[in-house]
Write a protein that holds these residues in place. Structure first.
Motif, PDB file in Angstrom:
ATOM      1  N   VAL A  35     -15.850   5.174  20.390  1.00  0.00           N
ATOM      2  CA  VAL A  35     -14.763   6.124  20.157  1.00  0.00           C
ATOM      3  C   VAL A  35     -13.947   5.660  18.962  1.00  0.00           C
ATOM      4  CG1 VAL A  35     -12.683   7.206  21.096  1.00  0.00           C
ATOM      5  CG2 VAL A  35     -14.591   6.672  22.613  1.00  0.00           C
ATOM      6  N   THR A  36     -13.608   6.604  18.089  1.00  0.00           N
ATOM      7  CA  THR A  36     -12.702   6.334  16.976  1.00  0.00           C
ATOM      8  C   THR A  36     -11.508   7.260  17.104  1.00  0.00           C
ATOM      9  OG1 THR A  36     -14.502   5.687  15.496  1.00  0.00           O
ATOM     10  CG2 THR A  36     -12.418   6.335  14.462  1.00  0.00           C
ATOM     11  N   LEU A  37     -10.309   6.687  17.079  1.00  0.00           N
ATOM     12  CA  LEU A  37      -9.080   7.477  17.036  1.00  0.00           C
ATOM     13  C   LEU A  37      -8.653   7.549  15.583  1.00  0.00           C
ATOM     14  CD1 LEU A  37      -7.013   5.956  19.984  1.00  0.00           C
ATOM     15  CD2 LEU A  37      -8.624   7.859  20.030  1.00  0.00           C
ATOM     16  N   MET A  38      -8.425   8.757  15.093  1.00  0.00           N
ATOM     17  CA  MET A  38      -8.048   8.933  13.691  1.00  0.00           C
ATOM     18  C   MET A  38      -6.721   9.671  13.612  1.00  0.00           C
ATOM     19  SD  MET A  38     -10.260  10.553  10.639  1.00  0.00           S
ATOM     20  CE  MET A  38      -9.910  10.021   8.978  1.00  0.00           C
ATOM     21  N   GLY A  39      -5.767   9.048  12.929  1.00  0.00           N
ATOM     22  CA  GLY A  39      -4.466   9.660  12.709  1.00  0.00           C
ATOM     23  C   GLY A  39      -4.342  10.109  11.267  1.00  0.00           C
ATOM     24  N   PHE A  40      -3.389  10.975  11.017  1.00  0.00           N
ATOM     25  CA  PHE A  40      -3.206  11.534   9.680  1.00  0.00           C
ATOM     26  C   PHE A  40      -1.744  11.438   9.273  1.00  0.00           C
ATOM     27  CE2 PHE A  40      -6.721  13.629  11.744  1.00  0.00           C
ATOM     28  CZ  PHE A  40      -7.711  13.554  10.786  1.00  0.00           C
ATOM     29  N   VAL A  41      -1.516  11.163   7.989  1.00  0.00           N
ATOM     30  CA  VAL A  41      -0.179  11.194   7.396  1.00  0.00           C
ATOM     31  C   VAL A  41      -0.208  12.295   6.352  1.00  0.00           C
ATOM     32  CG1 VAL A  41       1.494   9.919   6.021  1.00  0.00           C
ATOM     33  CG2 VAL A  41       0.220   8.749   7.828  1.00  0.00           C
ATOM     34  N   GLU A  42       0.759  13.198   6.415  1.00  0.00           N
ATOM     35  CA  GLU A  42       0.770  14.353   5.521  1.00  0.00           C
ATOM     36  C   GLU A  42       0.780  13.961   4.052  1.00  0.00           C
ATOM     37  OE1 GLU A  42       3.656  17.345   6.376  1.00  0.00           O
ATOM     38  OE2 GLU A  42       3.515  16.945   8.517  1.00  0.00           O
ATOM     39  N   GLU A  43       0.119  14.777   3.250  1.00  0.00           N
ATOM     40  CA  GLU A  43      -0.016  14.517   1.825  1.00  0.00           C
ATOM     41  C   GLU A  43       1.328  14.422   1.116  1.00  0.00           C
ATOM     42  OE1 GLU A  43      -2.630  16.140  -1.921  1.00  0.00           O
ATOM     43  OE2 GLU A  43      -2.536  17.301  -0.090  1.00  0.00           O
ATOM     44  N   GLY A  44       2.285  15.258   1.459  1.00  0.00           N
ATOM     45  CA  GLY A  44       3.587  15.247   0.802  1.00  0.00           C
ATOM     46  C   GLY A  44       4.290  13.909   0.904  1.00  0.00           C
ATOM     47  N   SER A  45       4.134  13.219   2.035  1.00  0.00           N
ATOM     48  CA  SER A  45       4.793  11.927   2.205  1.00  0.00           C
ATOM     49  C   SER A  45       4.139  10.846   1.357  1.00  0.00           C
ATOM     50  CB  SER A  45       4.798  11.520   3.673  1.00  0.00           C
ATOM     51  OG  SER A  45       3.478  11.333   4.135  1.00  0.00           O
ATOM     52  N   ALA A  46       2.901  11.067   0.940  1.00  0.00           N
ATOM     53  CA  ALA A  46       2.189  10.067   0.148  1.00  0.00           C
ATOM     54  C   ALA A  46       2.797   9.912  -1.239  1.00  0.00           C
ATOM     55  CB  ALA A  46       0.708  10.436   0.036  1.00  0.00           C
ATOM     56  N   GLU A  47       3.567  10.909  -1.666  1.00  0.00           N
ATOM     57  CA  GLU A  47       4.148  10.875  -3.004  1.00  0.00           C
ATOM     58  C   GLU A  47       5.571  10.333  -3.006  1.00  0.00           C
ATOM     59  OE1 GLU A  47       3.866  14.913  -4.174  1.00  0.00           O
ATOM     60  OE2 GLU A  47       1.682  14.929  -4.081  1.00  0.00           O
ATOM     61  N   ARG A  48       6.103   9.994  -1.855  1.00  0.00           N
ATOM     62  CA  ARG A  48       7.500   9.588  -1.758  1.00  0.00           C
ATOM     63  C   ARG A  48       7.643   8.070  -1.690  1.00  0.00           C
ATOM     64  NH1 ARG A  48       8.385  13.754   2.840  1.00  0.00           N
ATOM     65  NH2 ARG A  48       8.391  15.645   1.632  1.00  0.00           N
ATOM     66  N   ARG A  49       8.608   7.584  -2.410  1.00  0.00           N
ATOM     67  CA  ARG A  49       8.991   6.184  -2.329  1.00  0.00           C
ATOM     68  C   ARG A  49      10.507   6.151  -2.174  1.00  0.00           C
ATOM     69  NH1 ARG A  49       5.177   2.514  -3.676  1.00  0.00           N
ATOM     70  NH2 ARG A  49       3.310   3.292  -4.636  1.00  0.00           N
ATOM     71  N   ILE A  50      10.973   5.148  -1.453  1.00  0.00           N
ATOM     72  CA  ILE A  50      12.413   4.983  -1.322  1.00  0.00           C
ATOM     73  C   ILE A  50      12.785   3.587  -1.796  1.00  0.00           C
ATOM     74  CG2 ILE A  50      12.698   6.652   0.536  1.00  0.00           C
ATOM     75  CD1 ILE A  50      12.744   4.338   2.516  1.00  0.00           C
ATOM     76  N   VAL A  51      14.007   3.452  -2.229  1.00  0.00           N
ATOM     77  CA  VAL A  51      14.512   2.152  -2.665  1.00  0.00           C
ATOM     78  C   VAL A  51      15.593   1.733  -1.672  1.00  0.00           C
ATOM     79  CG1 VAL A  51      15.635   0.869  -4.501  1.00  0.00           C
ATOM     80  CG2 VAL A  51      14.033   2.707  -5.069  1.00  0.00           C
ATOM     81  N   LEU A  52      15.392   0.555  -1.079  1.00  0.00           N
ATOM     82  CA  LEU A  52      16.353   0.040  -0.117  1.00  0.00           C
ATOM     83  C   LEU A  52      17.573  -0.520  -0.830  1.00  0.00           C
ATOM     84  CD1 LEU A  52      13.862  -1.765   2.290  1.00  0.00           C
ATOM     85  CD2 LEU A  52      14.768   0.554   2.445  1.00  0.00           C
ATOM     86  N   HIS A  53      18.619  -0.807  -0.077  1.00  0.00           N
ATOM     87  CA  HIS A  53      19.863  -1.300  -0.661  1.00  0.00           C
ATOM     88  C   HIS A  53      19.688  -2.599  -1.448  1.00  0.00           C
ATOM     89  CE1 HIS A  53      19.637  -3.549   3.090  1.00  0.00           C
ATOM     90  NE2 HIS A  53      20.440  -4.433   2.536  1.00  0.00           N
ATOM     91  N   ASP A  54      18.664  -3.384  -1.111  1.00  0.00           N
ATOM     92  CA  ASP A  54      18.435  -4.639  -1.833  1.00  0.00           C
ATOM     93  C   ASP A  54      17.517  -4.461  -3.045  1.00  0.00           C
ATOM     94  OD1 ASP A  54      15.960  -4.256  -0.673  1.00  0.00           O
ATOM     95  OD2 ASP A  54      15.910  -6.170   0.382  1.00  0.00           O
ATOM     96  N   GLY A  55      17.164  -3.190  -3.345  1.00  0.00           N
ATOM     97  CA  GLY A  55      16.326  -2.910  -4.503  1.00  0.00           C
ATOM     98  C   GLY A  55      14.831  -2.890  -4.215  1.00  0.00           C
TER      99      GLY A  55
END
Length: 92
Positions: A35-55
């Motif tokens: 058995v293989t369990l496969m999850g997916f992350v939406e394509e739109g989130s793949a283009e996002r990056r965030i910068v934390l308070h410490d840079g």
């Protein structure tokens, strides 16, 4: 005679997948199947990056993929079939 050798379970929402994963585990046990369990992350989130308070720059898709992998691991543990393979696809 075994009908199935490999079973793929696509998981969009791990919170709703416990019964499906449990059924796949039972089917796999009866058929000596993998058995293989496969999850997916939406394509739109793949283009996002965030910068934390410490840079520090964080890739949102990677964070979501890690969280999905953890949730799939919990489903695997609850299924009673520890040999299930886990995979997460980003942007599909």
């Amino acid at each position: 005679m075994n009908r199935f050798r490999n079973i793929l379970v696509a998981v969009a929402n791990p919170a709703d997948a416990a019964n499906v994963v449990r059924s796949a585990a039972e089917l796999a046990n009866r058929n000596d199947a993998a058995v293989t369990l496969m999850g997916f992350v939406e394509e739109g989130s793949a283009e996002r990056r965030i910068v934390l308070h410490d840079g520090t720059e964080v890739d949102v898709a990677s964070m979501l993929a890690e969280a999905m992998l953890d949730e799939l691991g919990e489903l695997r543990s609850a299924s009673g079939n520890p040999s299930m393979a886990l995979t997460v696809s980003i942007g599909v």
